[in-house]
Design an enzyme around this catalytic site. Structure first.
Site, PDB file in Angstrom:
ATOM      1  CG  ASN A  98      88.900  74.465  59.699  1.00  0.00           C
ATOM      2  OD1 ASN A  98      89.373  74.785  58.609  1.00  0.00           O
ATOM      3  ND2 ASN A  98      88.309  75.333  60.500  1.00  0.00           N
ATOM      4  CB  VAL A  99      91.659  68.166  59.571  1.00  0.00           C
ATOM      5  CG1 VAL A  99      91.107  67.959  58.163  1.00  0.00           C
ATOM      6  CG2 VAL A  99      92.988  68.915  59.508  1.00  0.00           C
ATOM      7  CG  ASP A 100      90.810  72.701  63.756  1.00  0.00           C
ATOM      8  OD1 ASP A 100      89.620  72.450  64.015  1.00  0.00           O
ATOM      9  OD2 ASP A 100      91.181  73.761  63.198  1.00  0.00           O
ATOM     10  CG  HIS A 115      88.375  68.607  53.762  1.00  0.00           C
ATOM     11  ND1 HIS A 115      88.671  69.940  53.611  1.00  0.00           N
ATOM     12  CD2 HIS A 115      87.604  68.279  52.683  1.00  0.00           C
ATOM     13  CE1 HIS A 115      88.120  70.406  52.503  1.00  0.00           C
ATOM     14  NE2 HIS A 115      87.465  69.412  51.925  1.00  0.00           N
ATOM     15  N   GLY A 214      84.762  81.951  57.679  1.00  0.00           N
ATOM     16  CA  GLY A 214      86.197  81.734  57.606  1.00  0.00           C
ATOM     17  C   GLY A 214      86.670  80.903  56.441  1.00  0.00           C
ATOM     18  CB  SER A 216      88.815  81.762  50.249  1.00  0.00           C
ATOM     19  OG  SER A 216      89.436  80.507  50.030  1.00  0.00           O
ATOM     20  CB  CYS A 258      85.622  84.404  62.200  1.00  0.00           C
ATOM     21  SG  CYS A 258      86.040  83.864  60.543  1.00  0.00           S
TER      22      CYS A 258
END
Length: 274
Positions: A98-100, A115, A214, A216, A258
């Site tokens: 994630n990039v958050d 990422h 979380g 795939s 999750c």
């Protein structure tokens, strides 16, 4: 005690790999359905962004609208549960796709943003950098009419603005050299920096087991660590909804949200592992 609790208790040093499913409860949509298929067209391609002005206009227009909510997202109970796991001394490294930055906001410190991070932009020519919030102000100043639009949220700060003409959207250049400004994230078709891959590899090698939360694992950049660890004999557990690319490699699969699967981490008394 659930099988997941038993797995975590049995492996005091975990390599944790997280994906979009961690952040859906924070209001950030994920990419794929239960079968691992795209729910929407794939994200922007790196080559198209770098070589096509129209692609950059479309990207930044959608991002300007989507950032209003993405930039205000807060960690949810999954992020806090994994921060608690780190507090117990059980996280060798948490590698997030994630990039958050929500893992960090929840208190996790041993985090590698595989990422990159969406809260910063960079010039692709001179590496000038700026906070995404500041770049948002520049976007709004140049495109005031677009600031009034609203749209359905899409993954990673994007918004669905189909049907709009992006030709007049004004994308700010680098303030230092006039180059192309890009979010500091790895786009599709762009390579993950080698130092991040090497750091993640060292971490799974030092860990007792792998815990996927979380994801795939359809994207190779994350899947490769699970594949390599499993081939090296490391146990792998996954908490996710639906099929994963690594189902055949898993020691344990928990098909559940999750936050439900990890709730025990916040409910039971803390026990720091040595």
């Amino acid at each position: 005690m659930t099988p997941l609790q038993q797995f975590i208790e049995a492996h005091p040093r975990l390599f944790v790999l997280t994906g979009a499913g961690c952040s859906t409860d924070s209001g950030i949509p994920d990419y794929r359905d239960r079968d691992g298929h795209w729910k929407r067209p794939p994200p922007v391609n790196y080559a198209a962004f770098m070589h096509e002005p129209a692609t950059r206009q479309r990207y930044w227009a959608r991002s300007m609208v989507g950032w209003r909510r993405f930039g205000s997202a807060l960690p949810n109970t999954t992020h806090h549960a994994l921060a608690e796991l780190e507090q117990r001394g059980q996280v060798e490294l948490l590698v997030t796709q994630n990039v958050d930055r929500l893992h960090q906001h929840a208190g996790s410190e041993r985090v590698l943003d595989l990422h990159g991070r969406l809260d910063e932009v960079r010039c692709m020519s001179c590496d000038w950098r700026l906070a995404r919030r500041a770049f948002q102000r520049m976007l709004v100043e140049r495109n005031p009419a677009w600031a009034q639009l609203d749209a359905t949220d899409a993954p990673d700060g994007d918004a669905d603005l189909e049907g709009h003409d992006f030709a007049r959207f004004d994308v700010p250049p680098c303030l230092h050299c006039g180059g192309i400004v890009k979010p500091d994230v790895v786009f599709f078709g762009e390579a993950v920096p080698r130092e991040r891959v090497e750091a993640a590899t060292r971490a799974w090698q030092a860990a007792d087991a792998v815990l996927v939360v979380g994801s795939s694992l359809m994207v190779y950049s994350g899947y490769r660590f699970v594949d390599a660890a499993a081939r090296a004999g490391k146990p792998v557990a996954a908490v996710t909804l639906g099929r994963t690319r690594a189902d055949a490699l898993l020691t344990l699969k928990v098909d559940a949200p999750c936050h439900e699967a990890l709730a025990f981490l916040r409910e039971q008394p803390r026990r720091v592992m040595n």
